[in-house]
Design an enzyme around this catalytic site. Structure first.
Site, PDB file in Angstrom:
ATOM      1  N   CYS A   5     -27.116  70.435 -38.541  1.00 54.03           N
ATOM      2  CA  CYS A   5     -26.839  71.859 -38.346  1.00 54.03           C
ATOM      3  C   CYS A   5     -25.373  72.000 -37.955  1.00 54.03           C
ATOM      4  O   CYS A   5     -24.712  71.013 -37.615  1.00 54.03           O
ATOM      5  CB  CYS A   5     -27.749  72.471 -37.277  1.00 54.03           C
ATOM      6  SG  CYS A   5     -27.640  71.665 -35.659  1.00 54.03           S
ATOM      7  N   ARG A  47     -31.032  62.051 -35.143  1.00 52.56           N
ATOM      8  CA  ARG A  47     -31.268  60.847 -35.946  1.00 52.56           C
ATOM      9  C   ARG A  47     -32.641  60.241 -35.739  1.00 52.56           C
ATOM     10  O   ARG A  47     -33.102  60.065 -34.617  1.00 52.56           O
ATOM     11  CB  ARG A  47     -30.214  59.780 -35.630  1.00 52.56           C
ATOM     12  CG  ARG A  47     -30.320  58.560 -36.559  1.00 52.56           C
ATOM     13  CD  ARG A  47     -29.365  57.459 -36.180  1.00 52.56           C
ATOM     14  NE  ARG A  47     -29.381  56.393 -37.200  1.00 52.56           N
ATOM     15  CZ  ARG A  47     -28.983  55.152 -36.987  1.00 52.56           C
ATOM     16  NH1 ARG A  47     -28.512  54.793 -35.809  1.00 52.56           N
ATOM     17  NH2 ARG A  47     -29.046  54.256 -37.961  1.00 52.56           N
ATOM     18  N   ILE A  50     -33.653  54.521 -39.494  1.00 53.71           N
ATOM     19  CA  ILE A  50     -34.386  53.809 -40.539  1.00 53.71           C
ATOM     20  C   ILE A  50     -33.558  52.657 -41.109  1.00 53.71           C
ATOM     21  O   ILE A  50     -34.041  51.548 -41.258  1.00 53.71           O
ATOM     22  CB  ILE A  50     -34.766  54.772 -41.693  1.00 53.71           C
ATOM     23  CG1 ILE A  50     -35.550  55.987 -41.161  1.00 53.71           C
ATOM     24  CG2 ILE A  50     -35.560  54.036 -42.772  1.00 53.71           C
ATOM     25  CD1 ILE A  50     -36.894  55.661 -40.555  1.00 53.71           C
ATOM     26  N   VAL A 281     -56.845  61.380 -44.419  1.00 52.95           N
ATOM     27  CA  VAL A 281     -57.623  62.295 -43.577  1.00 52.95           C
ATOM     28  C   VAL A 281     -58.613  63.053 -44.451  1.00 52.95           C
ATOM     29  O   VAL A 281     -58.443  63.153 -45.677  1.00 52.95           O
ATOM     30  CB  VAL A 281     -56.732  63.304 -42.813  1.00 52.95           C
ATOM     31  CG1 VAL A 281     -55.818  62.599 -41.827  1.00 52.95           C
ATOM     32  CG2 VAL A 281     -55.936  64.181 -43.786  1.00 52.95           C
ATOM     33  N   SER A 355     -45.428  58.641 -50.613  1.00 47.16           N
ATOM     34  CA  SER A 355     -46.477  59.568 -51.021  1.00 47.16           C
ATOM     35  C   SER A 355     -46.347  59.859 -52.515  1.00 47.16           C
ATOM     36  O   SER A 355     -45.370  59.460 -53.157  1.00 47.16           O
ATOM     37  CB  SER A 355     -46.381  60.855 -50.199  1.00 47.16           C
ATOM     38  OG  SER A 355     -47.496  61.689 -50.419  1.00 47.16           O
ATOM     39  N   GLY A 356     -47.340  60.573 -53.071  1.00 47.19           N
ATOM     40  CA  GLY A 356     -47.414  60.746 -54.517  1.00 47.19           C
ATOM     41  C   GLY A 356     -46.912  62.066 -55.060  1.00 47.19           C
ATOM     42  O   GLY A 356     -47.159  62.380 -56.230  1.00 47.19           O
TER      43      GLY A 356
END
Length: 626
Positions: A5, A47, A50, A281, A355-356
């Site tokens: 920001c 931050r 990773i 889930v 993820s897909g």
């Protein structure tokens, strides 16, 4: 993964202001924070570590002489190759982060850097020499960027809630966005629900210099099907490029996990995760709303450590307000709440998940993509005069019935009948519903420019192109970013990779959508890694039992109280809202999606424009168990 920001110009006590702006997005980066306060600009950063997880990788990051300053949200998967190229050109690095590659790359190539990148990103670079600010967003819009002007100040942030903290920003409701939301179930970018606040569109960069904003598109996901491509060649290319993408997306200095449903997309990703963790889930409403058993079975076959959670009705309803706060804008896709829970589960074990998302848009996975072929037969069997008479007849019927929408849409060409994977309220519906019916417009006014860009392509490909530029940006990727970041979790999407799209764009339509299946060629590639039952499984989405809940007196009462509140009265003819709710509750119609669209807007408006004053008293407090 991080949050950024900032603002230009000088203000009183800017240190306090930038702290407030970064504090509200701490969830995006709980590991550390950073601030740059220079002449003409203030930049903030949170931050989530990773890559190069030592403090050396903290931002802001500078070029060699300190004349350029960078804050960055995302991951660059080819940063190591770019780093070597920049070292050979004489650049000096002090970290091993992908962030530093961006600032040296921009110093070397300016805007030309962007098409060299492979990854997801939203970043800002301040140039002290000419007092210019450069911002860019990734190819598909995986990572967000928002901006506005407050007087002479340019203000920006990964999330709108940062912008709201800027002194002097006047929070005004954008009625035009409500009109669009009622049709699409999301705020159609670049506009937002906050007047004057915009999102930078995918594959765009922005310059702010001398008080002026200019935006430019640097890449476009254009399809160019190769009709000479054989089925075997297409499958080979998909398998090869996807394996390469997954391996690139797994690069990390921390453990990487994977979301896993019963569908082919995430299942295909998970086959590259042997001995690692997967997460699922579901709801306790039978197999239709619970994919856990499917996911457990696949996990055993491919040898991953599977974790799952059953979401109770009380938990789901008890987190509606929290989810809508994190969304910044109302999103009437109930799966975003389920995504919040699977992200929360994953965050207890890992910092990064794959993820897909994106497979359906790139490879033709949605069932609705079958419609052009079905409508072609319909139009061939019935002459136009009969189709027109049928359409006029069903439009006069005072109730909805199965097949009514098909008859109506079948009369019109694709660019009129298809506005995306969600179509909530049409023009006439909005006129009846809105207190100010003059605000209602036809949703096709927003889809037309996209259709016009691909006039030469077939209807299925045009539908995919529209979904990539609207639905995927406004719904799919918005919820993926917000729900993962709400839990300080980095979500990566290997299907939405520039190299994967190069292959997807060449697949002939007959190998994307045909009589055998949707996403045909991609499923055949997945079949080389998955059991047939998973690779060929019908597209379900992320099923959520809203239809069931809204026929339960407890949840009916919650929604009815919201539908008769002063917020509802401000925007809608509340008798229309209650009519939808009663017809659904009494089993006369399935209005669950329309009801949810209206309900979520009211919940969101209460949070952001009423300061949550309706949390108690007027209707139940959703922060407590329902």
């Amino acid at each position: 993964m991080c949050g950024i920001c900032g603002f230009t110009g000088e203000i009183v006590d800017r240190s306090t202001v930038i702290t407030k702006m970064t504090d509200v997005i701490t969830h995006r980066g709980p590991d550390s924070s950073g601030v740059f306060e220079g002449e003409g600009v203030t930049m903030g950063f949170r931050r989530l570590s990773i890559i190069d997880i030592s403090s050396v990788g903290d931002q802001p990051i500078y070029n060699e002489d300190g004349s350029m300053v960078l804050t960055f949200n995302g991951e660059i998967y080819n940063y190591q190759e770019l780093r070597e190229e920049l070292l050979a050109k004489g650049h000096t690095f002090r970290t091993h982060t992908d962030s530093e590659v961006l600032i040296h790359g921009f110093e070397e190539w300016q805007e030309g850097l962007l098409n060299r990148l492979r990854g997801m990103f939203g970043f800002a670079i301040w140039n002290k020499k000419d007092n210019s600010l450069f911002m860019a967003r990734d190819f598909f819009g995986i990572k967000p960027l928002h901006y506005t002007m407050v007087g002479d100040h340019f203000v920006y942030g990964s999330e709108i809630k940062s912008i709201l903290q800027f002194p002097g920003f006047e929070k005004k409701f954008n009625m035009n966005t409500l009109n669009n939301y009622l049709s699409f179930q999301y705020a159609v970018p670049p506009e937002t629900f906050f007047e004057g606040v915009y999102c930078l569109m995918p594959a765009h960069y922005l310059w702010f210099k001398d008080g002026k904003i200019t935006t430019t598109r640097y890449w476009e996901p254009k399809f160019n099907p190769d009709e000479n491509l054989t089925e075997e060649e297409a499958i080979d290319r998909i398998e090869k490029v996807f394996e390469n993408s997954v391996n690139a997306h797994k690069i990390s200095d921390v453990e990487v996990g994977c979301f896993l449903s019963s569908g082919v997309d995430s299942s295909y990703v998970s086959t590259y995760f042997a001995d690692q963790k997967t997460f699922t889930v579901g709801f306790d409403f039978g197999e239709k709303y619970n994919e856990i058993d499917w996911a457990k079975g696949l996990s055993e076959k491919i040898g991953v450590d599977h974790h799952y959670k059953i979401i109770s009705s009380e938990e789901f309803w008890g987190n509606i307000k929290k989810v809508q706060y994190h969304m910044d804008q109302p999103l009437a896709d109930p799966s975003c709440i389920a995504l919040f829970f699977v992200s929360k589960l994953a965050s207890e074990y890992v910092k990064v998940v794959l993820s897909g998302e994106g497979a359906d848009e790139l490879f033709g996975g949605y069932t609705i993509y079958n419609e052009p072929d079905v409508f072609r037969i319909y139009r061939k069997v019935l002459p136009q005069c009969v189709r027109t008479a049928l359409r006029k007849l069903v439009q006069k019927v005072p109730f909805h019935f199965r097949g009514q929408s098909f008859i109506t849409r079948g009369e019109y060409p694709t660019n009129e009948s298809f506005i995306g994977n969600a179509k909530m309220f049409g023009y006439e519906d909005k006129q009846k519903l809105l207190k100010h019916p003059e605000a209602a417009t036809r949703p096709q006014t927003l889809t037309k420019p996209w259709y016009d860009r691909v006039k030469e392509l077939d209807d299925v490909t045009r539908m995919q192109y529209l979904d990539i530029n609207m639905w995927m940006v406004g719904d799919i990727l918005l919820k993926a970013d917000r729900m993962s970041m709400a839990n300080s979790l980095e979500l990566r999407v290997p299907f939405l990779d520039k190299e994967v799209f190069k292959v997807a764009s060449t697949i002939p339509t007959r190998l994307r959508v045909n009589k055998k299946n949707t996403k045909y060629a991609m499923r055949q590639a997945a079949l080389r890694h998955l059991p047939p039952a998973t690779a060929q499984k019908k597209k379900l989405g992320f099923p959520v039992p809203t239809r069931v809940w809204l026929r339960d007196k407890k949840y009916y009462d919650i929604v009815k109280t919201a539908f008769t509140s002063d917020i509802a009265e401000k925007f809608f003819h509340t008798e229309e809202l209650v009519r939808y709710l009663d017809d659904h509750f009494n089993g006369r119609q399935d209005y669950s999606r329309r009801i949810w669209t209206l309900f979520i807007f009211i919940v969101w408006y209460d949070i952001y424009f009423e300061d949550g004053k309706h949390a108690e008293g007027d209707w139940p407090d959703f922060s407590k168990k329902a």
